[in-house]
Design an enzyme around this catalytic site. Structure first.
Site, PDB file in Angstrom:
ATOM      1  N   SER A 156      36.410  -1.334  26.810  1.00 16.27           N
ATOM      2  CA  SER A 156      37.527  -0.382  26.900  1.00 16.27           C
ATOM      3  C   SER A 156      38.858  -1.021  26.501  1.00 16.27           C
ATOM      4  O   SER A 156      39.046  -2.230  26.627  1.00 16.27           O
ATOM      5  CB  SER A 156      37.633   0.151  28.326  1.00 16.27           C
ATOM      6  N   PRO A 184      27.005 -10.723  29.257  1.00 13.59           N
ATOM      7  CA  PRO A 184      26.614  -9.357  28.895  1.00 13.59           C
ATOM      8  C   PRO A 184      26.966  -8.398  30.028  1.00 13.59           C
ATOM      9  O   PRO A 184      27.152  -8.824  31.172  1.00 13.59           O
ATOM     10  CB  PRO A 184      25.094  -9.467  28.737  1.00 13.59           C
ATOM     11  N   ALA A 185      27.023  -7.116  29.749  1.00 12.40           N
ATOM     12  CA  ALA A 185      27.306  -6.107  30.777  1.00 12.40           C
ATOM     13  C   ALA A 185      26.265  -6.191  31.887  1.00 12.40           C
ATOM     14  O   ALA A 185      25.078  -6.435  31.618  1.00 12.40           O
ATOM     15  CB  ALA A 185      27.268  -4.728  30.138  1.00 12.40           C
ATOM     16  N   GLU A 241      37.228  -5.230  20.119  1.00 15.34           N
ATOM     17  CA  GLU A 241      36.681  -3.993  19.565  1.00 15.34           C
ATOM     18  C   GLU A 241      36.715  -2.996  20.723  1.00 15.34           C
ATOM     19  O   GLU A 241      35.903  -3.085  21.638  1.00 15.34           O
ATOM     20  CB  GLU A 241      35.269  -4.271  19.035  1.00 15.34           C
ATOM     21  N   LEU A 242      37.701  -2.081  20.682  1.00 19.95           N
ATOM     22  CA  LEU A 242      38.020  -1.288  21.878  1.00 19.95           C
ATOM     23  C   LEU A 242      37.691   0.193  21.687  1.00 19.95           C
ATOM     24  O   LEU A 242      36.920   0.548  20.818  1.00 19.95           O
ATOM     25  CB  LEU A 242      39.496  -1.519  22.221  1.00 19.95           C
ATOM     26  N   CYS A 278      31.492   3.588  20.635  1.00 20.88           N
ATOM     27  CA  CYS A 278      32.939   3.557  20.377  1.00 20.88           C
ATOM     28  C   CYS A 278      33.282   4.326  19.110  1.00 20.88           C
ATOM     29  O   CYS A 278      34.428   4.722  18.931  1.00 20.88           O
ATOM     30  CB  CYS A 278      33.426   2.122  20.239  1.00 20.88           C
ATOM     31  N   TRP A 330      27.357  -2.353  27.510  1.00 19.98           N
ATOM     32  CA  TRP A 330      25.987  -1.888  27.782  1.00 19.98           C
ATOM     33  C   TRP A 330      25.489  -0.913  26.725  1.00 19.98           C
ATOM     34  O   TRP A 330      24.307  -0.634  26.658  1.00 19.98           O
ATOM     35  CB  TRP A 330      25.910  -1.214  29.164  1.00 19.98           C
TER      36      TRP A 330
END
Ligand code: SIN
Length: 475
Positions: free
Chosen positions: A230, A176-177, A251-252, A285, A151
């Site tokens: 996450s 999507p979120a 991609e965390l 992130c 998001w």
């Protein structure tokens, strides 16, 4: 402002699907319902995958120039709708309008870049070890791709995955979120208007993140999963994807250090700190999580940073001049509160802020002399908190920077050219900003090391993630 791009239906096989249930999308600044969106099920997701699978050969075999033209048309439509898209993003994510406008440019730049890269999926020839042999490689589309996006960048995280996948000749099912589905659906509307064949790009909206995520990670028609979010969820998706040996891009989370050395330009460092920390209220992130400041410059940096932070204008992202919007939800606020309380309990000094405001707002905060064991040093805060830690020697600063299981972004400020090379090479991160607090763009490889993930997005490497390298040996 009325917004003609707001749509409440999912997009599967070129059709708009209402589903049997819906869920509300909330504006985090006002808590008002913006729209009620189709709440699709795992069975709907499976249908979308079937359509993407059926559409794949036609899309894969289309000439690269034709795929490129369609993707470029999508880019033009996104740019033409810049104001409406930015408005939707601010409504559903809370980010200030000025940031949403920048995100449209940023997100669209991936579409433009990969429309061009579609024509450049080069192979290579290899000198053969044996007389009469001819060796070469070709790059081919992986197959159906699933993408799960967060998001915090409702547009750019989608285009950074979907544009290279489409450019490579893959078809896509996107989830999507559930906090920000409206931007995704607006992108689907523009893809539809651009003329993509049915089934090439599908968007599943739904609250069942676990069930849909599991389907996207395990369905054997999917050959590649790309996820931003996450580390915990990424780990679980990777385990699930192992069952069918899918290609995985993750991609965390991050825990970005921002080192300020004694030889830094303090004013430049403060400017970089504000961008690196307060972009999207600290919910990125690559947000700075730990400010590691050398002893000789600590007090001066802390003072100037506090002055700058006090000037930040917090409010509803649609209001003029707002620089810091709300956090996405109450969980986000609770995490920030817990981190600040813990830091103060461990002896940190509060230089400004430190309190939640009404709704999902939190005051921009500066904490000095924070203990390295504090939660703010260990976990990603994802909020508007600057935590300042002190170090004496360069080696100590580097060791502190690397003392984390994460390795996404890192930043440092120094005017010493030798130090810049030394530190850049020793920092354990996929991306290093040197005398800058902002490093994201479409032309450079975005991604992390350690538990911050694998794979690279953007740049010429971004296309490789969606292709298989095939070796041909002629004799
Ligand atoms: C992210 O927060 O995952 C992306 C940030 C960026 O692209 O700069």
């Amino acid at each position: 402002m009325s917004n003609t791009l707001i749509t409440d239906k999912s997009y599967i096989n070129g059709k708009w699907i209402k589903g049997t249930q819906s869920f509300d999308v909330i504006n985090p600044a006002t808590h008002k319902v913006i729209a009620s969106v189709a709440d699709l099920t795992v069975a709907d997701c499976r249908k979308a995958i079937d359509h993407a699978y059926a559409a794949w050969p036609g899309w894969r075999d289309l000439e690269a120039f034709k795929r490129s033209n369609l993707i470029m048309e999508w880019f033009r439509r996104i740019m033409d709708a810049k104001n409406e898209l930015a408005h939707i993003m601010t409504l559903e994510s809370g980010k200030p309008l000025a940031e949403s406008l920048k995100e449209v440019d940023y997100g669209a730049s991936f579409v433009e870049w990969f429309a061009e890269e579609a024509k450049r999926a080069y192979g290579e020839t290899i000198p053969a070890p044996k007389m009469g042999q001819r060796l070469l490689t070709i790059r081919q589309a992986v197959g159906v791709v699933s993408a799960i996006t967060p998001w915090n960048f409702p547009l750019a995280m989608i285009t950074r995955k979907v544009a290279p996948a489409l450019a490579a000749g893959c078809t896509v099912v996107l989830r999507p979120a559930s906090q920000t589905p409206l931007t995704a659906l607006a992108l689907a509307l523009m893809a539809h208007q651009s003329g993509f064949p049915p089934g090439v790009f599908n968007v599943i909206t739904g609250k069942d993140s676990k069930g849909i995520g599991q389907e996207l990670a395990t369905n054997d028609k999917i050959r590649k999963i790309s996820f931003t979010g996450s580390t915990e969820v990424g780990r679980s998706l990777m385990q699930q994807a192992a069952g069918t040996i899918k290609k995985v891009s993750l991609e965390l989370g991050g825990n970005a250090p921002f080192l300020v050395f004694d030889d830094a330009d303090i004013d430049a460092a403060v400017k970089g700190a504000i961008i690196g920390k307060f972009r999207n209220s600290g919910q990125t992130c690559v947000s700075v999580n730990r400010f590691l400041v050398q002893d000789g410059i600590f007090d001066a940096f802390a003072k100037k940073l506090t002055t700058a932070v006090k000037k930040l204008n917090v409010g509803n992202g649609l209001d003029d001049g707002v620089q810091v919007g709300p956090l996405i939800n109450q969980d986000g606020v609770d995490k920030v509160k817990a981190h600040v309380t813990d830091a103060l309990d461990r002896g940190a000094k509060l230089l400004t802020g430190g309190k939640a405001k009404s709704g999902f707002f939190y005051q921009p905060t500066v904490l000095a002399d924070v203990d390295v064991k504090a939660l703010v040093a260990q976990e990603e805060t994802f909020g508007p908190v600057c935590a300042l830690f002190r170090f004496k020697k360069e080696e100590e600063g580097i060791a502190m920077a690397n003392d984390t299981e994460f390795g996404l972004a890192a930043y440092f400020y120094s005017n010493g050219v030798n130090r810049c090379w030394r530190v850049a090479e020793q920092i354990e991160a996929g991306m290093v900003g040197i005398n800058t607090g902002l490093l994201s763009n479409a032309v450079a490889p975005f991604g992390g090391i350690k538990q911050s993930g694998m794979g690279r997005e953007g740049s010429k490497h971004g296309l490789d993630e969606y292709t298989e390298l095939k070796y041909l040996c002629f004799e």
